[in-house]
Design a protein around this motif. Structure first.
Motif, mmCIF file in Angstrom:
data_model
loop_
_atom_site.group_PDB
_atom_site.id
_atom_site.type_symbol
_atom_site.label_atom_id
_atom_site.label_comp_id
_atom_site.label_asym_id
_atom_site.label_seq_id
_atom_site.Cartn_x
_atom_site.Cartn_y
_atom_site.Cartn_z
ATOM 1 N N GLU A 80 0.817 -1.207 0.000
ATOM 2 C CA GLU A 80 0.000 0.000 0.000
ATOM 3 C C GLU A 80 0.854 1.262 0.000
ATOM 4 O OE1 GLU A 80 -2.486 -0.293 3.426
ATOM 5 O OE2 GLU A 80 -3.314 -2.244 2.837
ATOM 6 N N VAL A 81 2.056 1.177 0.589
ATOM 7 C CA VAL A 81 2.932 2.339 0.696
ATOM 8 C C VAL A 81 4.378 1.894 0.554
ATOM 9 C CG1 VAL A 81 3.095 2.193 3.215
ATOM 10 C CG2 VAL A 81 3.482 4.387 2.090
ATOM 11 N N VAL A 82 5.190 2.756 -0.048
ATOM 12 C CA VAL A 82 6.635 2.534 -0.183
ATOM 13 C C VAL A 82 7.331 3.836 0.174
ATOM 14 C CG1 VAL A 82 8.528 2.021 -1.776
ATOM 15 C CG2 VAL A 82 6.348 0.797 -1.987
ATOM 16 N N ALA A 83 8.374 3.741 0.987
ATOM 17 C CA ALA A 83 9.117 4.936 1.394
ATOM 18 C C ALA A 83 10.599 4.766 1.102
ATOM 19 C CB ALA A 83 8.908 5.218 2.885
ATOM 20 N N LEU A 84 11.211 5.822 0.559
ATOM 21 C CA LEU A 84 12.645 5.858 0.284
ATOM 22 C C LEU A 84 13.335 6.773 1.282
ATOM 23 C CD1 LEU A 84 12.724 6.233 -3.604
ATOM 24 C CD2 LEU A 84 13.261 4.181 -2.279
#
Length: 413
Positions: A52-56
């Motif tokens: 649902e979410v991806v963070a870098l």
């Protein structure tokens, strides 16, 4: 199905966690991923798991990640387009993602501290594979766990072994972990160590050790930094501090034992002198799976342990002169307060310099000791989060300054 968030999805812990999600698709679903710079692998993971979410960690990499996702073949595209976040706030948001039930903390080093705290404050259960959370910030993390009610499950093979040995005993209780309260009936802990890349080297030969030598582990497949920590035995020193916080034992009750076969992952001694051990092939997927499935145990098709094939199990005390980092870790743990954070940060920076071939292998403990000595008069007994972050930054800079005087030794390597 248990919804999981994976912090550090492209690292060793993260990739193995996602392998387990693929092996048990009816038990685990991935809702959040965070990563550093390996966008090629991250794009593949997004396509396979549809989080649902991806963070870098680095906001400047977001355009490239978006382009990579757009370029995926139709068959490799995720079933849903994830929300993309970046920076420290983005990592913390993914760690605290509302639908996640369990957060696997696989970010190496103190970089994982803030996202882990965000997960705790959101009341998430944690599969703790990031040693630094408790080592650098134990005095900060313990009260947060108590306030939120988060349950902490140790994912390191050694601490998982201890936790597994305590299951079925009257005092087995995850709520007790990370409270600093001694575990009743537990007399002592023996952390087993493979001895690392140099276990069969004479101490005198370590002056010739190269990066390639130090990153070639005989038993385990791990990242480069932790493999160097295994070669210096700092990984065991860090685990001693972590065990102190997890199980509430005094440092005198936590021992390190060299066990070259890496079949026994750790042992506990109970009040009546009984010793319990957890055994298995050296494979991080087993403790990770136990974290994901606890309190259940899931059947696996994996190779069964055959002790007749192993042949023998041997043990010996570690050579103090060969592994000076071990004594440095015990000393930092006993000092308490901000000293473990300084020791941990100094080690991370010294290992990074070694991997960049800017200092020698033997300079790692020299640099750590020098920086810890400088901090001794400034230790804060009851640090805040800002104190921990401040001494972490100070220690890294202090190592860089101290390494300047060691540079000429590279000519002799």
């Amino acid at each position: 199905m248990k919804a999981i968030s994976v912090l550090g999805s492209t690292g060793s812990i993260g990739t193995q966690t996602l392998q387990l999600a693929e092996e048990f698709p009816d038990r685990f679903g991935v809702v959040a991923l965070t990563a550093g710079r390996n966008l090629a692998l991250l794009s593949e993971q997004i396509g396979r798991h549809s989080p649902e979410v991806v963070a870098l960690a680095d906001p400047q990499l977001l355009p490239e990640l978006k382009a990579r996702l757009d370029a995926l073949e139709p068959s490799a595209r995720p079933a849903r387009r994830p929300e993309l976040l970046a920076g420290s706030d983005g990592l913390c948001a993914a760690a605290a993602w509302s639908s996640a039930e369990l957060v696997v903390t696989g970010i190496v080093g103190c970089a994982g501290l803030l996202p882990t705290l965000a997960a705790i404050r959101a009341g998430k259960d944690l599969a703790l594979a990031n040693k630094e959370t408790l080592i650098a910030a134990g005095p900060v993390v313990l009260p947060e766990l108590k306030r939120s009610g988060s349950r902490l499950l140790p994912a390191d093979s050694e601490h998982s072994a201890i936790f597994q040995c305590l299951q079925g005993t009257p005092w087995a209780d995850t709520a007790r972990l990370s409270t600093g309260i001694p575990t009743p009936g537990l007399r002592g802990i023996q952390l087993t160590a493979s001895g690392g890349a140099f276990r069969d080297w004479p101490a005198a030969d370590l002056a010739k050790a190269t990066v390639a030598d130090a990153t070639s582990h005989p038993n385990w497949s791990m990242g480069r930094k932790i493999t160097v920590d295994s070669a210096t035995l700092m990984n065991k020193g860090l685990e001693v501090i972590e065990a102190h916080y997890l199980f509430g034992l005094d440092y005198d009750a936590i021992e390190i034992v060299i066990h070259p076969q890496s079949i026994i992952h750790s042992m506990v001694e109970l009040a009546d002198s009984s010793v319990l051990a957890q055994l298995g092939w050296p494979d991080m997927k087993l403790p990770l799976l136990y974290c994901l499935s606890w309190p259940e145990r899931l059947p696996t098709p994996w190779r069964r342990l055959d002790l007749t094939a192993v042949g023998q199990l041997s043990f010996k005390a570690p050579d103090q002169s060969k592994y000076p980092c071990m004594a440095l870790a015990y000393a930092a743990g006993r000092s308490g307060g901000t000293m473990p954070a300084v020791m941990n940060a100094a080690n991370e920076q010294a290992v990074a310099l070694f991997l960049d071939e800017r200092v020698h292998f033997l300079d790692i403990p020299r640099l750590i000791e020098r920086v810890c000595d400088r901090h001794r008069a400034e230790v804060k007994a009851d640090p805040s989060l800002s104190d921990v972050l401040a001494v972490d930054a100070w220690a890294r800079q202090a190592v860089l300054e101290a390494s300047a005087s060691l540079a000429p030794k590279l000519l002799l390597a």
